[in-house]
Motif scaffolding. Structure first.
Motif, PDB file in Angstrom:
ATOM      1  N   MET A 206       0.822  -1.321   0.048  1.00  0.00           N
ATOM      2  CA  MET A 206      -0.205  -0.168  -0.011  1.00  0.00           C
ATOM      3  C   MET A 206       0.955   1.314   0.001  1.00  0.00           C
ATOM      4  SD  MET A 206      -3.196  -0.724   2.182  1.00  0.00           S
ATOM      5  CE  MET A 206      -4.075   0.622   1.436  1.00  0.00           C
ATOM      6  N   SER A 207       2.020   1.309   0.817  1.00  0.00           N
ATOM      7  CA  SER A 207       2.917   2.200   0.630  1.00  0.00           C
ATOM      8  C   SER A 207       3.404   2.849  -0.700  1.00  0.00           C
ATOM      9  CB  SER A 207       3.905   2.198   1.848  1.00  0.00           C
ATOM     10  OG  SER A 207       3.414   2.006   3.047  1.00  0.00           O
ATOM     11  N   ARG A 208       3.731   1.689  -1.414  1.00  0.00           N
ATOM     12  CA  ARG A 208       4.227   1.883  -2.838  1.00  0.00           C
ATOM     13  C   ARG A 208       3.375   2.688  -3.758  1.00  0.00           C
ATOM     14  NH1 ARG A 208       8.290  -0.096  -6.452  1.00  0.00           N
ATOM     15  NH2 ARG A 208       9.571  -0.375  -4.381  1.00  0.00           N
ATOM     16  N   ALA A 209       2.053   2.131  -3.507  1.00  0.00           N
ATOM     17  CA  ALA A 209       0.835   2.503  -4.310  1.00  0.00           C
ATOM     18  C   ALA A 209       0.752   4.059  -3.917  1.00  0.00           C
ATOM     19  CB  ALA A 209      -0.320   1.757  -4.032  1.00  0.00           C
ATOM     20  N   LYS A 210       0.651   4.265  -2.653  1.00  0.00           N
ATOM     21  CA  LYS A 210       0.326   5.665  -2.305  1.00  0.00           C
ATOM     22  C   LYS A 210       1.176   6.388  -2.958  1.00  0.00           C
ATOM     23  CE  LYS A 210      -0.693   8.624   1.648  1.00  0.00           C
ATOM     24  NZ  LYS A 210      -0.777   8.712   3.345  1.00  0.00           N
ATOM     25  N   GLU A 211       2.631   6.144  -2.921  1.00  0.00           N
ATOM     26  CA  GLU A 211       3.790   7.107  -3.320  1.00  0.00           C
ATOM     27  C   GLU A 211       3.510   7.312  -4.819  1.00  0.00           C
ATOM     28  OE1 GLU A 211       7.251   4.957  -2.685  1.00  0.00           O
ATOM     29  OE2 GLU A 211       7.117   5.072  -0.462  1.00  0.00           O
ATOM     30  N   ALA A 212       2.880   6.427  -5.604  1.00  0.00           N
ATOM     31  CA  ALA A 212       2.488   6.594  -7.056  1.00  0.00           C
ATOM     32  C   ALA A 212       1.376   7.200  -7.426  1.00  0.00           C
ATOM     33  CB  ALA A 212       2.308   5.007  -7.620  1.00  0.00           C
ATOM     34  N   GLY A 213       0.710   7.689  -6.392  1.00  0.00           N
ATOM     35  CA  GLY A 213      -0.434   8.482  -6.534  1.00  0.00           C
ATOM     36  C   GLY A 213      -1.604   7.770  -6.673  1.00  0.00           C
TER      37      GLY A 213
END
Length: 286
Positions: A206-213
């Motif tokens: 989820m953290s990676r997805a949040k970083e991706a917008g």
């Protein structure tokens, strides 16, 4: 048979599920995909109450088994205009059902008289190879360009991912605003990109997805699907949502009554997947 008036009142929360296998809409139970059977619907011609949004169960007339367009029309009887399509062929390492998906969206859009466009959430098992082979298709609106009655969002599902890097790959090819993060569980255990050398947990995913917008997520515990048991899935959603505030959540599984939908909403859900509760009782196919 569900009471249509009960569900019509919460239609703005509901997303109709269409599990697509070899071009047919099938009935999902507990994630056992090899046991799914085509959905059977009551023939519209058997409706003896024209003023009703729902045909009577007494007719027991079998319509075209597994017809996904008929399933869309069935869901619309409850006021549902949002649909989740799981491409079971692609999700089990087969070919993406491009023609079937295109035809379904086109036919459904042509049939729609809704004031708002239909919204389609589509899971074709986005992996790096799938994105590479279908990148133009994923970024093109051509298959529903003939109608203004549809919008499409693609799901980047943890179940299908080789690594968290697939999130970046998907975000480079598609507008992150049109992506939904799939957060998959089975019996409360996260199904993540464990093919990587260092398996990622749900928080890293989820953290990676949040970083991706990406800011929308669809959480499913497949063991709850079609079972009528939603408590464990609701608990899983609540735990993840509390750890990751600021997300818009879609979830479901095991919903049989409107109180089950309320439980998902109270756990942090904006929209709830619905299928079995609105379908006729599954009959063995002959």
């Amino acid at each position: 048979m569900a009471d249509p008036t009960e569900w019509l009142g919460i239609a703005d929360r509901l997303v109709g599920v269409i599990d697509l296998k070899a071009g047919k809409a099938v009935h999902a139970v507990a994630g056992k995909r090899n046991e799914y059977q085509p959905v059977s619907l009551v023939n519209e011609a058997a409706n003896s109450a024209p003023d009703s949004p729902f045909p009577p169960d007494a007719a027991h007339v079998r319509a075209s088994d597994g017809d996904p367009a008929a399933l869309v029309r069935w869901y619309r009887r409850f006021g549902i205009t949002r649909f989740y399509v799981a491409d079971l062929d692609s999700l089990t390492d087969g070919e993406v059902q491009r023609e079937s998906i295109e035809r379904l969206i086109k036919d459904a859009s042509n049939d729609s008289d809704a004031l708002q466009p239909d919204r389609w959430l589509i899971d074709v098992g986005l992996r790096k190879d799938v994105i590479a082979r279908h990148s133009k298709w994923l970024t093109s609106n051509r298959f529903f360009a003939s109608s203004d009655a549809a919008s499409v969002q693609w799901i980047v599902a943890s179940e299908s991912a080789e690594s968290v890097d697939v999130i970046d790959t998907a975000s480079r090819h598609c507008d992150p605003g049109g992506l939904i993060l799939g957060v998959d569980f089975r019996d409360g255990r996260f199904i993540g990109p464990d093919k990587a050398s260092e398996p990622a947990g749900v928080d890293a995913w989820m953290s990676r997805a949040k970083e991706a917008g990406i800011n929308r997520a669809l959480l499913i515990d497949v063991s709850a699907v079609g079972t009528g048991r939603s408590d464990a899935s609701v608990s899983t959603l609540r735990g993840v949502a509390e750890r990751h505030p600021g997300w818009r959540w879609i979830s479901g599984g095991g919903c049989r009554q409107t109180k089950d939908v309320d439980a998902y909403v109270c756990a942090g859900c904006d929209e709830v997947l619905i299928a079995s509760a609105l379908l006729p009782k599954l009959q063995p196919c002959t």
